[in-house]
Design an enzyme around this catalytic site. Structure first.
Site, PDB file in Angstrom:
ATOM      1  N   ASP A 250       0.855  -1.186   0.000  1.00  0.00           N
ATOM      2  CA  ASP A 250       0.000   0.000   0.000  1.00  0.00           C
ATOM      3  C   ASP A 250       0.892   1.237   0.000  1.00  0.00           C
ATOM      4  OD1 ASP A 250      -3.194   0.301   0.611  1.00  0.00           O
ATOM      5  OD2 ASP A 250      -2.102   2.081   1.276  1.00  0.00           O
ATOM      6  N   CYS A 340     -14.600  -1.783  -7.538  1.00  0.00           N
ATOM      7  CA  CYS A 340     -15.650  -1.208  -6.696  1.00  0.00           C
ATOM      8  C   CYS A 340     -16.287   0.003  -7.368  1.00  0.00           C
ATOM      9  CB  CYS A 340     -15.093  -0.827  -5.327  1.00  0.00           C
ATOM     10  SG  CYS A 340     -13.820   0.451  -5.384  1.00  0.00           S
TER      11      CYS A 340
END
Length: 396
Positions: A250, A340
């Protein structure tokens, strides 16, 4: 006197199908002077009652429907009934996963446009994203206090979409004190740390619960690459499933720090977990150039398309990351890949992933489809409630 909207001829069809939105172009005239968030009655061109809604004078979605029952009042009792119904619908999900973190209210899908509420242990975190939700904030909070008297209520209405409704971003406690430290929730036997005050969205991505559980079947004695890991919850399932190693990637160091603590909260083997602060796009290319390969890859990027104008660019982004992921998978490896972006339809996403396989020179088998967890339901009258799409793929 209640203000009213009258629709253009031929524009009542969507309301007859109980869709919860009325767009500005559908409105012929406005009776009275409704203010931001005011309750209005909606009538057809010939004067037939259709619905009761919240008015938003500057939004393209000019009205969001509260009810199709003319006799129903929009008051605390209304919100209590809707929220109690939403909780009842989810009770089996909560029991099944022994959940102390779940979505209580999924906005339009639960008949409360613009009202998203997540429960994290004894905190209820609200995102109020519509003018009507903002206008009735006090009654929503009172309804929550009635149904969940043990819970504090915290607001995370810090989302850009509020600007379209003529609302400012706002955060802070609505009832009770703000949490002074992260909240620990339980999910399928795992403990997960949630930062309600500054975490993404309301603090955590509850919608990927089923996908996280699905990963556990593909990790035994495997090396797993967990891309866009946020607080590392896919990695927890990988460790519990017996992986040899999981690399959590990340760009946020605070997220990675939380990911490490999550491993410790669960007494999992920290020596099998690696935490890499890096841009995923760059790291994938680096791994490809190094000839690095993995048995299983999780590709769970943030939303790439916020508007239709961004959809083509989003397709390129999804294709790029999936192509490189396939190139660094071992033959017969497993790819769990997600979108998403609500504007990215399921068939289009599947096509993008299939095209990525062609460009990667790989053979792709789609083994399973995944979607949002059951506490993020899709109302029959609101297909837009379906937004999270996932594929479990074997790559050769």
């Amino acid at each position: 006197m209640t203000c009213a909207l009258y629709l253009q001829p031929g524009r009542k069809k969507s309301l007859n199908r109980k869709h919860p939105w009325v767009f500005s172009k559908a409105i012929k005239k406005v009776k009275g002077k409704p203010a931001l968030g005011d309750t209005v009655k909606i009538y057809s061109n010939d004067g037939k009652y259709l619905a009761t809604a919240a008015y938003s004078p500057d939004s393209q979605i000019r009205a969001r429907i509260w009810t199709f029952d003319e006799s129903q009042q929009i008051d605390q009792a209304f919100f209590e009934q809707k929220l109690a119904q939403a909780f009842e619908a989810r009770e089996y999900v909560i029991a099944e996963g022994a959940l102390t973190g779940f979505r209580l209210c999924a906005a339009e899908s639960d008949g409360l446009p613009g009202v998203t509420i997540d429960k994290f242990d004894n905190y209820l975190v609200c995102q109020l994203l519509s003018a009507g939700a903002e206008r009735h904030k006090g009654e929503i909070v009172m309804a929550l206090k009635s149904l969940f008297p043990e819970c504090a209520v915290y607001e995370r209405s810090d989302v850009d979409v509020r600007k379209k409704e003529g609302l400012d971003k706002i955060t802070g406690p609505l009832s009770g004190d703000a949490p002074t430290e992260p909240v620990l929730i339980s999910e399928n036997g795992l403990k997960i740390e949630v930062d309600i005050i500054s975490g993404h969205k309301t603090g955590f991505y509850l919608d990927q619960r089923d996908s996280r559980a699905a990963l556990e079947r593909f990790v035994k004695d495997k090396e797993v690459l967990n891309c866009f890991c946020y607080t590392g919850t896919f990695g927890l399932y990988a460790l519990r499933g017996g992986c040899n190693k999981v690399i959590n990637v990340d760009v946020s160091q605070p997220a990675l720090d939380t990911a490490k603590r999550n491993v410790e909260h669960n007494g999992l083997d920290l020596s099998k977990a690696e935490f890499v602060k890096q841009d995923v796009f760059k790291l994938l290319r680096q791994y490809r150039d190094e000839g690095r390969q993995f048995d299983t890859i999780v590709m769970d990027p943030p939303k790439f398309a916020e508007s239709k104008a961004q959809l083509n660019g989003a397709c390129r982004g999804y294709k790029d990351i999936n192509m490189i992921a396939m190139q660094i998978l071992k033959p017969g490896g497993t790819l769990l890949t997600f979108s998403c972006s609500g504007l990215m339809e399921q068939n289009l996403f599947q096509k993008v992933v299939a095209d990525a396989a062609l460009d990667a020179g790989k053979e792709l088998l789609i083994m399973e489809r995944l979607n949002q967890a059951a506490d993020h339901p899709i109302a029959g009258n609101y297909p837009e409630g379906f937004y999270l799409k996932g594929l479990i793929c074997k790559v050769y």
